[in-house]
Each structure stands twice: as structure tokens, then as C-alpha cells.
Motif scaffolding. Structure first.
Motif, PDB file in Angstrom:
ATOM      1  N   ALA A 408      27.899  27.475  21.494  1.00 39.58           N
ATOM      2  CA  ALA A 408      28.786  28.600  21.171  1.00 39.58           C
ATOM      3  C   ALA A 408      30.125  28.054  20.680  1.00 39.58           C
ATOM      4  O   ALA A 408      30.611  27.026  21.168  1.00 39.58           O
ATOM      5  CB  ALA A 408      28.995  29.470  22.407  1.00 39.58           C
ATOM      6  N   GLN A 409      30.710  28.748  19.722  1.00 38.87           N
ATOM      7  CA  GLN A 409      32.000  28.330  19.167  1.00 38.87           C
ATOM      8  C   GLN A 409      33.091  29.364  19.392  1.00 38.87           C
ATOM      9  O   GLN A 409      34.256  29.018  19.480  1.00 38.87           O
ATOM     10  CB  GLN A 409      31.854  28.110  17.652  1.00 38.87           C
ATOM     11  N   ARG A 410      32.687  30.637  19.465  1.00 37.09           N
ATOM     12  CA  ARG A 410      33.713  31.672  19.389  1.00 37.09           C
ATOM     13  C   ARG A 410      33.408  32.857  20.302  1.00 37.09           C
ATOM     14  O   ARG A 410      32.280  33.358  20.284  1.00 37.09           O
ATOM     15  CB  ARG A 410      33.758  32.153  17.932  1.00 37.09           C
ATOM     16  N   ALA A 411      34.414  33.278  21.066  1.00 38.80           N
ATOM     17  CA  ALA A 411      34.273  34.474  21.898  1.00 38.80           C
ATOM     18  C   ALA A 411      34.404  35.713  21.015  1.00 38.80           C
ATOM     19  O   ALA A 411      35.126  35.701  20.016  1.00 38.80           O
ATOM     20  CB  ALA A 411      35.349  34.489  22.976  1.00 38.80           C
ATOM     21  N   ASP A 412      33.705  36.779  21.402  1.00 34.59           N
ATOM     22  CA  ASP A 412      33.823  38.038  20.670  1.00 34.59           C
ATOM     23  C   ASP A 412      34.979  38.865  21.220  1.00 34.59           C
ATOM     24  O   ASP A 412      35.687  39.534  20.474  1.00 34.59           O
ATOM     25  CB  ASP A 412      32.511  38.821  20.793  1.00 34.59           C
ATOM     26  N   ARG A 413      35.143  38.791  22.549  1.00 29.42           N
ATOM     27  CA  ARG A 413      36.226  39.527  23.203  1.00 29.42           C
ATOM     28  C   ARG A 413      36.845  38.669  24.295  1.00 29.42           C
ATOM     29  O   ARG A 413      36.137  37.939  24.976  1.00 29.42           O
ATOM     30  CB  ARG A 413      35.703  40.806  23.851  1.00 29.42           C
ATOM     31  N   MET A 414      38.153  38.770  24.447  1.00 28.34           N
ATOM     32  CA  MET A 414      38.866  38.073  25.526  1.00 28.34           C
ATOM     33  C   MET A 414      39.817  39.052  26.201  1.00 28.34           C
ATOM     34  O   MET A 414      40.550  39.777  25.535  1.00 28.34           O
ATOM     35  CB  MET A 414      39.715  36.924  24.971  1.00 28.34           C
ATOM     36  N   MET A 415      39.780  39.034  27.524  1.00 27.62           N
ATOM     37  CA  MET A 415      40.734  39.828  28.280  1.00 27.62           C
ATOM     38  C   MET A 415      41.581  38.883  29.131  1.00 27.62           C
ATOM     39  O   MET A 415      41.043  37.969  29.756  1.00 27.62           O
ATOM     40  CB  MET A 415      39.985  40.807  29.188  1.00 27.62           C
ATOM     41  N   VAL A 416      42.890  39.087  29.119  1.00 26.99           N
ATOM     42  CA  VAL A 416      43.783  38.317  29.989  1.00 26.99           C
ATOM     43  C   VAL A 416      44.635  39.319  30.768  1.00 26.99           C
ATOM     44  O   VAL A 416      45.269  40.201  30.161  1.00 26.99           O
ATOM     45  CB  VAL A 416      44.693  37.354  29.190  1.00 26.99           C
ATOM     46  N   ALA A 417      44.622  39.184  32.087  1.00 30.82           N
ATOM     47  CA  ALA A 417      45.374  40.089  32.965  1.00 30.82           C
ATOM     48  C   ALA A 417      45.097  41.561  32.632  1.00 30.82           C
ATOM     49  O   ALA A 417      46.016  42.385  32.585  1.00 30.82           O
ATOM     50  CB  ALA A 417      46.867  39.781  32.896  1.00 30.82           C
ATOM     51  N   GLY A 418      43.833  41.873  32.375  1.00 30.15           N
ATOM     52  CA  GLY A 418      43.436  43.261  32.154  1.00 30.15           C
ATOM     53  C   GLY A 418      43.677  43.804  30.762  1.00 30.15           C
ATOM     54  O   GLY A 418      43.411  44.974  30.499  1.00 30.15           O
ATOM     55  N   ARG A 419      44.175  42.971  29.851  1.00 27.65           N
ATOM     56  CA  ARG A 419      44.449  43.444  28.476  1.00 27.65           C
ATOM     57  C   ARG A 419      43.597  42.688  27.476  1.00 27.65           C
ATOM     58  O   ARG A 419      43.488  41.452  27.549  1.00 27.65           O
ATOM     59  CB  ARG A 419      45.931  43.248  28.138  1.00 27.65           C
ATOM     60  N   TRP A 420      42.998  43.417  26.539  1.00 25.83           N
ATOM     61  CA  TRP A 420      42.223  42.758  25.489  1.00 25.83           C
ATOM     62  C   TRP A 420      43.158  41.958  24.589  1.00 25.83           C
ATOM     63  O   TRP A 420      44.132  42.502  24.071  1.00 25.83           O
ATOM     64  CB  TRP A 420      41.461  43.782  24.645  1.00 25.83           C
ATOM     65  N   ARG A 421      42.862  40.687  24.423  1.00 21.43           N
ATOM     66  CA  ARG A 421      43.663  39.816  23.547  1.00 21.43           C
ATOM     67  C   ARG A 421      42.876  39.321  22.339  1.00 21.43           C
ATOM     68  O   ARG A 421      43.458  38.846  21.360  1.00 21.43           O
ATOM     69  CB  ARG A 421      44.187  38.618  24.350  1.00 21.43           C
ATOM     70  N   VAL A 422      41.534  39.405  22.437  1.00 20.34           N
ATOM     71  CA  VAL A 422      40.667  39.149  21.275  1.00 20.34           C
ATOM     72  C   VAL A 422      39.688  40.315  21.203  1.00 20.34           C
ATOM     73  O   VAL A 422      39.085  40.680  22.215  1.00 20.34           O
ATOM     74  CB  VAL A 422      39.889  37.820  21.424  1.00 20.34           C
ATOM     75  N   ILE A 423      39.578  40.911  20.022  1.00 18.21           N
ATOM     76  CA  ILE A 423      38.618  42.010  19.806  1.00 18.21           C
ATOM     77  C   ILE A 423      37.832  41.693  18.541  1.00 18.21           C
ATOM     78  O   ILE A 423      38.409  41.337  17.506  1.00 18.21           O
ATOM     79  CB  ILE A 423      39.352  43.364  19.665  1.00 18.21           C
ATOM     80  N   ASP A 424      36.511  41.792  18.635  1.00 21.50           N
ATOM     81  CA  ASP A 424      35.621  41.502  17.500  1.00 21.50           C
ATOM     82  C   ASP A 424      35.929  40.136  16.877  1.00 21.50           C
ATOM     83  O   ASP A 424      35.977  39.982  15.657  1.00 21.50           O
ATOM     84  CB  ASP A 424      35.727  42.601  16.430  1.00 21.50           C
ATOM     85  N   GLY A 425      36.155  39.156  17.712  1.00 18.78           N
ATOM     86  CA  GLY A 425      36.364  37.789  17.231  1.00 18.78           C
ATOM     87  C   GLY A 425      37.701  37.555  16.552  1.00 18.78           C
ATOM     88  O   GLY A 425      37.867  36.534  15.863  1.00 18.78           O
TER      89      GLY A 425
END
Ligand SMILES: [Zn+2]
Length: 448
Positions: A408-425
Motif C-alpha cells: 500500500a502507498q496511500r491512505a484514502d481517508r485520515m482522521m486526526v483528533a476526530g477531524r478528517w484531514r485526508v478525504i478521497d486521497g
């Protein structure tokens, strides 16, 4: 009454533990409920996110990096060299760093980390040429802008070539200047609270670039303000030879002699230890950030991870600087750890679950934290969600294993402290093309 700000991450495709196979509930910045397979939240929620196409992990934690080095990836002067000659080639280049370079390279590194599943990043910045006194303040601002949790270490070098050290004189500072700035940064930015987004640690660079007095002063200041200590140690045989010649002892003896054998300390690399030294490090609870790509690229050696862990050391994973990796891809680094450590310990002991544990709970322990690195009630809502629809996963069986084994190279979504910081890559609220263009311009200035 319905809780405000509650979100159900519903029925992920795969998880590290069956305890939350049905997903989890987040309230504000924390995880408030884990759902076994088939279960629904005990209370009504404000929103639901369907994770049925995602492998869900705790946000990965990068235990060692040098963000500024993203400006000198594959730099022509450093190619095909081992640590000491690699460093002496790059020190004069790094001495030309300017504030905008720190700002842009920090954004690049943090964005690259976020996109590869990392929610908490440690950085070791040790270059403060004239005009760059505010380097760590710049990093704090960029981390807050992108919403990444950070442990920023105030690095330092005080042993220049004139004192028998490796770095050029223009890149070192006096002990007094270093101590005053370290204290300033702790007082200004170090957040002691549970769920902290910014913490500060003290990080004299390495035995061959720092005076004995600075090591001792840093340990005392860390004790006084209850912050952590970090440095590079036991990375190469050259370093062992340097310590024996300069201090008359091996690196771990040197560490002990300056008051650093404690659980306040985590070390980058930790390769060249003997059995007795591993026992002492374990007894003291010293953490080790394993940096497999860097260790392979600079031909430094293999960290004895399982021996260190068995002795009592927390073991985490770091991408190390992007001039010795030359990337900042955290999920790719987890795969590298699996591959390299299998050469030493075999396939039955080094599993995909094991290396993911290092990159989450292990790295958190290195950073002295128990509020991140795990998916459990009360922990921070730091999550990494990966899809498996890229070509390298086509035909994969076990989804969790596929993440590591298929690369795997890339996350599709990332949440930090309850907030989305990456959406749809994509990193939220960041013009990544403009950022890359500026980074290329600034990097070009460091080539000539
Ligand atoms: Zn490093």
C-alpha cells in the motif's frame, strides 16, 4: 438526548482487532465505543461513515524524521555514500537552509506522511544557521495548519570540526544558545495535556556532533521540565569507532555516562549493540525508532528489534530523513520493516500484525504516550483508512495482510483528533500542486 458530534465509522472491511470489527463511535476527538461484528452503537449517532471498502488502522506514528531533508532527496553530492561521507557532503548544503525552505519542506513532509497513513509525526531538526532561529516555530505553525499531531524535537549540534566533531563550524551553536532556545520552545509550545497536538523534546544530534557537556545539560533540562530526550545512536561502526577514540568508550557507555539511560529517552536506529548493552537499554526502558529504509540505503546494518523488545525497550518505526530514505511514506516503511526484519528473525516471528504494532503502539510508547497508537475507548480518534482497489491489490486474499504484502502507498481517508484531514486521497485545504512546484524551486536552489 442525542450526543453532539458523534460519528459511527461503520463496518470496516478489515481491522487489526475483532473488538471493533463492526466499527467504532467517535465523540469529539475521542473514541467512545467499540462495536464487535454485527453490533450497532448503543446510542443514536449524528452521522455514519460507511467503511465497508476500507481497511481500518490506528493512525500510524512516525518516530523519527528530518522534514527539511525532503529538499535534498537524491541530492547529487550524497549519492552512493555511507553515513559519515554522506553527512559531510550534505552539511554544507543544509547550512544554506532558509525560513521558507523549512516552511515548505515541513508541509511537504507532513502531507506525504498524512497521505501514507501517518497521524502523528516526530521531527528532529538540528540546523539553526543565522536567520533560521525560528525553525521549530515554523514547524509548529505548519503542523497546526495541516492538523497533524507532532512531537518536534529541538535538535542541536555543538561539536564542530575544530573540536574534533563531524559538522562544519558554521552549523554548530554554543551550549548556552542551545539551552536558552530549548527552554523557550518548551515553555512556548509543549502541551502536557492528554490528546496534545504539539509536544517538544530535546535532541542533541549524535555523539559525533555534540559536546559531552551539551548531552548532560540537555538531560538536566529535560528532567527539570519533564520532557523527552532523543538522539541518533549506534547507527554505524564508524560511530562506535568515533566514540571509542573521542570518549574512550562505546556508544551505550557514553549514553549512560551523560545521564541518558532512562525511559525519557528514545533513540533513532539502535543497530550496533552487544547483548549486554541490549539488556541495559531494556532495563532502563529506552525506546528505539527502527528506520529500515535509511539503514538499508546507507548500508548501516539491521536493528535487533525483537531482542531489544524482549529486553524491555519499546520499539517503533521511523521513516528517517528524506535524504536517506528518500521518501516519507509511512505505510511503505512498515513493509520495509517486515522485509528487513524477516531476514534477521524469520517469517513466523515478523508478521504483518507485528510490524503494524510497532508503527502504532510501539511508536506511541517511544514518544511517551498512551492516548494514541491504539483503537480503544478513551483514546484519541486518530484513524487511517485504506482502500484496496488499486492494481497492486487485484486478486488479494486477506485484506489486512494485503495492505503490507502488496505494498500500500496511500491512505484514502485520515482522521486526526476526530477531524478528517485526508478525504478521497487528498489532503484537506491544501493546494498540493502549488506546494510541490514551490518545493521544486527551493530544492533547485540547494543543488547549485
Ligand atoms: Zn535521522
Amino acid at each position: 438526548m442525542q450526543n453532539p458530534n458523534t460519528l459511527w465509522i461503520k463496518q470496516p472491511l478489515a481491522t487489526l482487532s475483532a473488538a471493533y470489527a463492526g466499527g467504532l463511535v467517535i465523540t469529539g476527538n475521542r473514541i467512545t465505543e467499540l462495536l464487535p461484528s454485527g453490533q450497532s452503537p448503543s446510542m443514536s449517532v449524528d452521522a455514519v461513515y460507511d467503511a465497508s471498502q476500507h481497511v481500518l488502522l490506528p493512525g500510524l506514528i512516525n518516530a523519527h524524521h528530518h522534514f527539511y531533508q525532503t529538499l535534498t532527496r537524491a541530492h547529487p553530492v550524497a549519492l552512493n555514500k555511507e553515513l559519515f561521507s554522506w553527512l559531510t557532503s550534505l552539511y554544507p548544503v543544509w547550512a544554506r537552509l532558509e525560513p521558507e525552505m523549512v516552511e515548505v519542506s515541513t508541509q511537504i513532509a507532513l502531507a506525504e506522511l498524512l497521505l501514507s497513513g501517518c497521524s502523528t509525526a516526530s521531527d528532529h531538526h538540528y540546523l539553526f544557521p543565522q536567520g533560521l532561529e525560528g525553525a521549530i516555530d515554523i514547524q509548529v505553525a505548519q503542523a497546526q495548519r495541516l492538523g497533524v499531531r507532532v512531537h518536534l524535537t529541538r535538535g542541536s549540534m555543538s561539536l564542530g570540526q575544530e573540536q574534533g566533531g563531524l559538522p562544519p563550524q558554521s552549523t554548530v551553536q554554543s551550549e548556552d544558545v542551545i539551552m536558552a532556545d530549548s527552554e523557550r520552545l518548551i515553555l512556548r509550545h509543549h502541551d502536557r495535556t492528554d490528546g496534545a497536538m504539539v509536544r517538544v523534546a530535546l535532541a542533541p544530534c549524535s555523539p559525533f556532533s555534540v559536546s559531552t557537556e551539551l548531552m548532560k545539560m540537555s538531560a538536566r533540562l529535560a528532567e527539570q521540565h519533564d520532557v523527552q530526550l532523543h538522539t541518533h545512536l549506534a547507527e554505524t561502526h564508524d560511530e562506535t569507532a568515533f566514540c571509542q577514540k573521542m570518549f574512550g568508550m562505546r556508544p551505550v557507555d557514553y549514553l549512560e555516562s551523560v545521564g541518558w539511560l532512562s525511559n525519557r529517552v528514545w533513540l533513532a536506529h539502535g543497530i550496533h549493540f552487544n547483548e549486554q548493552e541490549i539488556g541495559r537499554l531494556g532495563q532502563a526502558g529506552v525506546g528505539i525508532a527502527h528506520c529500515p529504509s535509511s539503514n538499508m540505503l546507507l548500508a548501516s546494518g539491521q536493528c535487533p528489534t525483537l531482542d531489544l523488545e524482549a529486553a524491555g525497550c519499546p520499539v517503533g518505526i521511523g521513516v528517517d530523513g528524506s535524504a536517506s530514505n528518500d521518501g516519507s511514506n509511512m505505510i511503505a516503511e512498515v513493509r520495509q520493516a517486515l522485509l528487513l526484519q524477516r531476514l534477521r528473525y524469520g517469517a513466523r516471528k515478523i508478521t504483518h500484525q507485528k510490524v503494524l504494532d510497532w508503527a502504532t503502539r510501539g511508536s506511541a510508547a517511544c514518544l511517551g504516550r498512551d492516548d494514541i497508537g491504539d483503537i480503544a475507548v478513551g483514546k484519541q480518534a486518530d484513524l487511517a483508512l485504506f482502500r484496496l482497489d488499486d492494481i497492486q491489490f487485484a486478486g488479494a486474499g486477506d485484506p489486512l495482510a494485503a495492505l503490507i504484502l502488496c505494498g500500500a502507498q496511500r491512505a484514502d481517508r485520515m482522521m486526526v483528533a476526530g477531524r478528517w484531514r485526508v478525504i478521497d486521497g487528498a489532503v484537506c485545504a491544501l493546494d498540493i500542486e502549488a506546494l510541490k512546484a514551490r518545493q521544486r524551486e527551493l530544492a533547485a536552489q540547494l543543488i547549485v
